[in-house]
Design an enzyme around this catalytic site. Structure first.
Site, PDB file in Angstrom:
ATOM      1  N   CYS A  19      -1.100  13.566 -16.900  1.00 55.34           N
ATOM      2  CA  CYS A  19      -2.303  13.409 -17.725  1.00 55.34           C
ATOM      3  C   CYS A  19      -3.335  12.521 -17.024  1.00 55.34           C
ATOM      4  O   CYS A  19      -4.523  12.700 -17.192  1.00 55.34           O
ATOM      5  CB  CYS A  19      -1.943  12.848 -19.086  1.00 55.34           C
ATOM      6  SG  CYS A  19      -0.949  11.364 -18.989  1.00 55.34           S
ATOM      7  N   LYS A  50      10.656  14.661 -31.213  1.00 60.68           N
ATOM      8  CA  LYS A  50      10.748  16.049 -30.779  1.00 60.68           C
ATOM      9  C   LYS A  50      10.336  16.164 -29.323  1.00 60.68           C
ATOM     10  O   LYS A  50       9.177  15.939 -28.984  1.00 60.68           O
ATOM     11  CB  LYS A  50       9.851  16.966 -31.614  1.00 60.68           C
ATOM     12  CG  LYS A  50      10.071  18.444 -31.263  1.00 60.68           C
ATOM     13  CD  LYS A  50       8.976  19.347 -31.766  1.00 60.68           C
ATOM     14  CE  LYS A  50       7.831  19.493 -30.789  1.00 60.68           C
ATOM     15  NZ  LYS A  50       8.177  20.208 -29.533  1.00 60.68           N
ATOM     16  N   GLU A  74      -1.930   9.929 -27.065  1.00 62.27           N
ATOM     17  CA  GLU A  74      -2.150   9.789 -25.627  1.00 62.27           C
ATOM     18  C   GLU A  74      -2.373  11.192 -25.103  1.00 62.27           C
ATOM     19  O   GLU A  74      -1.449  11.995 -25.054  1.00 62.27           O
ATOM     20  CB  GLU A  74      -0.924   9.105 -24.989  1.00 62.27           C
ATOM     21  CG  GLU A  74      -1.230   8.431 -23.682  1.00 62.27           C
ATOM     22  CD  GLU A  74      -1.060   9.361 -22.513  1.00 62.27           C
ATOM     23  OE1 GLU A  74      -2.049  10.043 -22.156  1.00 62.27           O
ATOM     24  OE2 GLU A  74       0.060   9.412 -21.979  1.00 62.27           O
ATOM     25  N   GLU A  78      -9.272  19.926 -17.827  1.00 58.38           N
ATOM     26  CA  GLU A  78      -8.003  19.478 -17.281  1.00 58.38           C
ATOM     27  C   GLU A  78      -7.177  20.698 -16.874  1.00 58.38           C
ATOM     28  O   GLU A  78      -6.856  21.543 -17.709  1.00 58.38           O
ATOM     29  CB  GLU A  78      -7.258  18.677 -18.358  1.00 58.38           C
ATOM     30  CG  GLU A  78      -5.962  18.105 -17.854  1.00 58.38           C
ATOM     31  CD  GLU A  78      -5.283  17.241 -18.915  1.00 58.38           C
ATOM     32  OE1 GLU A  78      -5.292  17.620 -20.098  1.00 58.38           O
ATOM     33  OE2 GLU A  78      -4.726  16.196 -18.536  1.00 58.38           O
TER      34      GLU A  78
END
Lengths: 327, 787
Positions: free
Chosen positions: B299, B191, B265, B396
């Protein structure tokens, strides 16, 4: 880092000639250049910047005006130097100049061996194009110092208003920065009003940290330009070496307020390569550095390729060397 | 003045737009409407949501929201395709991957342009980075397909894999997921993120052209709800997710106890450390690559700039100068550094963070770059005056926002760098190799780049420590994520505990009463709660008592294990010496241990003790032999894949083989440098309490092994929830495993729920590389060279 008062430096404008500063060995010791990272920056930049269409034409023209049109060959005679000077005066075919709708451009200078300076001067008479002479035991710089100094004085007397001297590379290789400083200072004195371009012979210097240190010492000693190579080394101008020299110029300017020019020489033959150099200077030093005052490319064949690309811009067809007068 | 003369004087870059029409043509061929790609064909499109170009808000295509039925049929199709895909030879599977790699290259510009208009990232990046790396990933794994059976012995494909990828590197993340999965013999349901589905759909079409058998790759589009259907579906064997830590947690929870393999991840707040002896100008370019690559929507973005105090002022001014030359503009412009953010939602999120940063006292610096008037654009941003207590230093942002902090010593740099819940990547800049490698070894991150940043290659692994997830993508270590052991070692259905129904007889009074305590921090300690539990022998005789451990005992044990972390720093040879010594001392007391086991089990314990001695000897041998590898990295780089200890382990031992199972689980963990809190068998805890005497006499440093006796079902959850426990192994029944996995989400600790009632004496299933792999995590260290 520097011995010069930075407040004072900030008041100086870009047009001031670099008088040099006291040798600052402390500044040298903190120079560390990482080759892998420098190479990555160059590779990266090639993807990050480009100029197209009319902007490209304008940049190509700008490159043209920054050329030190050069012949430094053992077989040089009066005739080919005269021919080169004629090309310097009208570097671009007149029909192209008209199509572009610009005032006829000129190259930055003509660069020859000392014995051909007079010929070049008389050929260029009235054009306003300066003659540059290589000197100081070119290309290796290993004749005796007094001979080299005399050569500089003679070149100037013959009419050269720009002198491209080479450094004796042993100063760098043995880490004798004081020796290098004194020698360049002596050349600066001998050159008088003539612009002093200091050729580092970067292909002989061993690593990029040495390039950075030699750049700084040359500037501290009063260089007007620092120049990559003689064109006679096995490796001449490269983009990573140029990057290091440009960063040294920036650091020197930030510390002292004195602008120093940059000349890339040897191996730049393609318009595309020249644009990479222009973009590198643009990114590292800014637009102000991108005129013949502070930026030169030592080349001969490049001019033809620039002409071809400009013709392509006008006609949309790819041009051939033979359609452009040889220099 | 003429046009050219004016431009000559101005000397500007001018626009340099990539022609996007081939991508629009492709969309038009599909009438700008797409269904899902299931079983080698398009489903009837649902026109449920729109995919937009974030640079101008224009609608690119209408896509279908994957329903439960869509996901179901995609998984069915993957399941149906599985056996024929696995019956192909590795070479044949490799041929398909090779064809895909070729096709990506042949259509590279179409992919690049489509990605750029869909995601907003600069064409330079899609053209020079995303697409070439995606092709490289398929080439690399095309080569793995024929090698995988021999090179990963004892393993087999996992099966049907569900994969969910983010919007920041749509095609590249697809490649990272699909290539190893297919190479390893799995089939896939993927997906893509709802903002950026288009290159996945182009990829599906291309895989069809390569003749990839139907059902091997299925793509279902949709938002998080579709993702949830995929995650919760019972019929997948593995899930692989790249995205936020928050969603990663949900997935961990949803799959707890399902026995599905899982790799995550997740996010990061990666440090970018500049020492005073760095090549500063190059480090500044590193900063540009670190935080302003892909608009900071990365990331592993180097979002925390840590600069040594002595150069901080100079470095800050260099960064600011550089920021002024960054160009932000149309993503299709070939001469820009930053394009558009993916969506207005992301833009608002970043703006919100910047506001918080200002409110908390940070100083915001943005260069005066020209931003396009419309579209999702945000300027490169630098915050100074930020401290580790500020939101911007901890959370983040996933945008072009950098915070600058300073440090005094390399010691402090390491502490600051590790002062985060994340552990994805780090960048170290220094011209001193000793310093750089020292710091690299101490950073708790899955990737470390020395004098470089954001380097990727298919041959090297990528993935995080701590809450940045687990599992690797790329290289040999990434391939393991798509294989499982051939022996079926799923957890037991029920606990093998069998000892509490028995009749009890009183203790014989021939010997003195013994007090078995817990073993914490190298000391024998009484249970915190002051309760004991009885230990009943095989014949029903009361053998004695052990402490009834509670949460405080676990707390103390974890504290002791954490402070024994020096164990990981000593040499492998020294660790081996300790394990050999353990083997020696256990053997010296083998009679006593054999008797102890016999009273519990009724069978002679001699063989079990001998096996335990051999196992200790075996892992002592492994200490200096389970090595990392040097990856075949791009030229001019050495990439080291270093197996490192994970940290503090919780180990829940099975009831079977009380001594041997305990030793089999404990010794690989400590051999690799981890420290352990161990909960032994409930039925036969005396083997463990006797074992601490062996530990105490074998030079095992205090805190390396801690033993807490008591009820597994009440102690395991405390370990699972403890944020200082980094991994937990549970060789017990599936229900306890499920509880542990559910509770592990706090710090996303690595879990291994495995079979307790295995034949531990069989060295093929009771020991080996599988244990060592699970006892370590791989740090990929990039060291460029060149002078």
């Amino acid at each position: 880092m520097s011995t010069v008062d930075t407040n004072e430096a900030q008041d100086l404008v870009l047009s001031v000639r670099n008088p040099g500063i006291t040798l600052d060995l402390g500044w040298l010791t903190c120079q560390r250049i990482n080759r892998s990272a420098a190479e990555r920056r160059i590779k990266d930049l090639a993807g990050r910047r480009t100029v197209k269409k009319q902007w490209q034409a304008a940049w190509l023209l700008r490159a043209l005006t920054c050329i030190d049109l050069t012949t430094l060959d053992g077989a040089d005679t009066n005739t080919n130097v005269t021919r080169l000077c004629a090309k310097a005066k009208s570097p671009l075919r007149t029909d192209l100049v008209e199509e572009l709708g610009v005032i006829s451009p000129q190259v930055a200078s003509v660069c020859v061996y000392p014995s051909l300076v007079e010929v070049a001067c008389s050929s260029l008479n009235g054009s306003g194009i300066p003659v540059a002479s290589v000197a100081a035991g070119f290309p290796d710089g290993l004749t005796k110092l007094d001979h080299r100094l005399t050569e500089v004085v003679d070149a100037r007397a013959s009419g050269a208003s720009e002198i491209d001297i080479v450094i004796a590379r042993h100063w760098v290789l043995s880490g004798d920065w004081h020796g290098l400083y004194q020698e360049v200072q002596a050349f600066r004195q001998a050159a008088g009003d003539s612009k002093l371009k200091v050729i580092l012979g970067t292909g002989n210097l061993g690593n990029l940290t040495n390039v950075s240190k030699a750049s700084l010492v040359a500037m501290m000693a009063g260089a007007d330009f620092i120049k990559t190579s003689t064109g006679k080394e096995a490796v001449n101008a490269t983009l990573p070496v140029s990057l290091v020299m440009l960063r040294a110029i920036r650091n020197y300017y930030e510390q002292t307020g004195f602008p120093v020019g940059f000349k890339a020489a040897g191996g730049i033959r393609r318009a595309k390569d020249a644009l990479m150099y222009l973009m590198l200077v643009y990114e590292e030093l800014g637009k102000d550095w991108l005129s013949e005052k502070y930026f030169r490319i030592g080349a001969s064949g490049l001019l033809t390729d620039l002409s071809r690309q400009l013709e392509h811009y006008i006609t949309g067809r790819y041009s051939s060397d033979r359609r452009h007068p040889m220099g | 003045m003429t046009d050219i003369e004016e431009l000559f004087d101005e000397l500007e870059y001018g626009p340099a737009l990539e022609d996007a029409s081939p991508a629009y043509d492709w969309l038009r061929q599909h009438k700008n409407v797409f269904g899902h790609w299931i079983a080698g064909k398009w489903t009837t499109p649902g026109r449920d949501f729109k995919s937009k170009n974030p640079a101008d808000g224009s609608i690119l295509a209408e896509l279908s929201q994957g329903t439960k039925d869509d996901v179901d049929s995609a998984i069915c199709s993957a399941r149906l395709a599985l056996s024929s895909w696995q019956s192909l030879s590795g070479y044949q599977r490799g041929q398909y991957l090779y064809a895909i790699a070729r096709q990506i290259q042949k259509n590279s510009r179409l992919f690049a342009v489509l990605e750029t208009i869909d995601n907003g990232k600069p064409i330079r990046e899609t053209r020079d980075i995303d697409v070439p790396l995606a092709a490289r990933h398929f080439y690399h794994h095309a080569g793995w397909a024929p090698l995988v059976d021999k090179e990963l012995p004892g393993s087999q494909p996992v099966g049907v894999v569900g994969q969910i990828i983010p919007w920041n590197f749509p095609l590249l993340m697809l490649a990272w997921k699909v290539a190893p999965a297919l190479a390893a013999g799995n089939t896939v349901v993927l997906k893509p993120a709802e903002y950026t589905s288009l290159t996945a759909l182009l990829f599906a079409e291309l895989s069809y052209q390569c003749g990839l058998p139907k059902g091997v790759l299925n793509i279902v589009t949709g938002d998080g709800e579709t993702g949830r259907f995929l995650v919760e579906h019972r019929a997948t064997d593995k899930l692989a997710f790249t995205g936020s830590t928050e969603v990663g947690r949900e997935i961990r929870k949803a799959t707890a106890g399902s026995g599905k393999a899982l790799t995550l991840e997740l996010g990061g707040k990666s440090p970018f450390i500049v020492f005073s002896d760095a090549d500063m100008d190059s480090a500044v370019e590193g900063v540009v690559d670190g935080i302003w690559f892909n608009q900071g929507e990365v990331c592993c973005a180097g979002s925390r700039l840590l600069v040594q105090e002595s150069i901080a002022e100079v470095f800050e001014s260099k960064v600011k100068r550089r920021m002024a030359t960054l160009r932000v503009g149309s993503p299709l412009d070939k001469a820009i550094d930053m394009g558009a953010l993916v969506d207005p939602i992301q833009l608002r999120r970043i703006q919100r963070y910047v506001e918080i940063g200002k409110t908390e006292g940070g100083i915001c610096w943005q260069s005066e770059v020209d931003l396009p008037e419309e579209g999702c654009f945000f300027p490169p941003t630098l915050f100074t005056g930020v401290h580790s207590s500020h939101t911007l230093a901890r959370e983040e942002v996933f945008g072009p926002v950098l915070v600058l902090m300073t440090f005094r010593t390399h010691e402090e740099a390491t502490l600051l760098a590790n002062n985060t819940r994340y552990g994805l990547a780090a960048s170290i800049w220094s011209e001193n190799i000793n310093l750089a490698l020292d710091v690299a070894s101490r950073l708790e991150t899955g990737v470390v780049w020395i004098n470089s940043t954001n380097q990727f290659d298919a041959a090297s692994g990528f993935g995080g420590y701590r809450e940045s997830g687990f599992g690797r993508e790329g290289g040999l270590e990434g391939l393991w994520a798509y294989r499982r052991a051939k022996e079926d070692l799923l957890p037991d259905e029920k606990s093998s505990s069998r000892l509490f129904e028995k009749k009890q007889y009183p203790k014989s009074s021939k010997t003195l009463d013994r007090t078995r305590k817990m073993y914490i921090g190298g000391k024998q300690v009484r249970p915190d709660g002051g309760y004991s539990r009885s230990v009943i022998g095989y014949s029903g005789e009361l053998l004695g008592e052990v402490g009834e451990g509670n949460r405080k005992d676990i707390r103390n044990a974890v504290e002791a294990a954490k402070s024994a972390s020096r164990w990981s720093k000593i040499g492998a040879h020294e660790r081996a010496q300790v394990l050999y010594f353990l083997a020696e001392n256990l053997e010296a007391r083998s009679e006593e241990f054999a008797k102890c086991l016999a009273t519990s089990t009724g069978i002679s314990g001699q063989q079990e003790v001998q096996s335990s001695v051999r196992r200790l000897f075996s892992y002592a041998s492994w200490c200096d032999k389970f090595e990392g590898i040097v990856h075949q990295a791009p030229a001019g780089q050495i990439v080291l894949a270093l197996p490192e200890p994970i940290g503090v382990f919780g180990i829940i031992c099975p009831e079977e083989s009380a001594l041997l199972a305990m030793v089999s689980l404990l010794s690989p963990a400590i051999a690799m440098g981890n420290t352990v809190v161990l909960v032994p068998s409930e039925g036969c805890p005396l083997a463990a309490t006797d074992f601490y005497q062996v530990l105490a006499t074998s030079d095992v440093p205090a805190g390396v092994v801690n033993i807490v006796t008591g009820s597994k079902s009440s102690l395991a959850p405390v370990l699972a929830e403890h944020d200082d426990v980094d991994a937990i192994w549970c060789a017990e029944h599936v229900e306890l495993g499920q509880i542990i996995e559910k509770l592990s989400v706090g710090n996303l600790k690595q879990t291994w729920i495995t079979k307790g009632s295995r034949n531990w004496a069989d060295s093929n299933i009771g020991e080996g590389r599988e244990f060592l792999r699970r006892a370590t995590q791989v740090k990929n260290l990039w060291v460029p060279y060149g002078e």
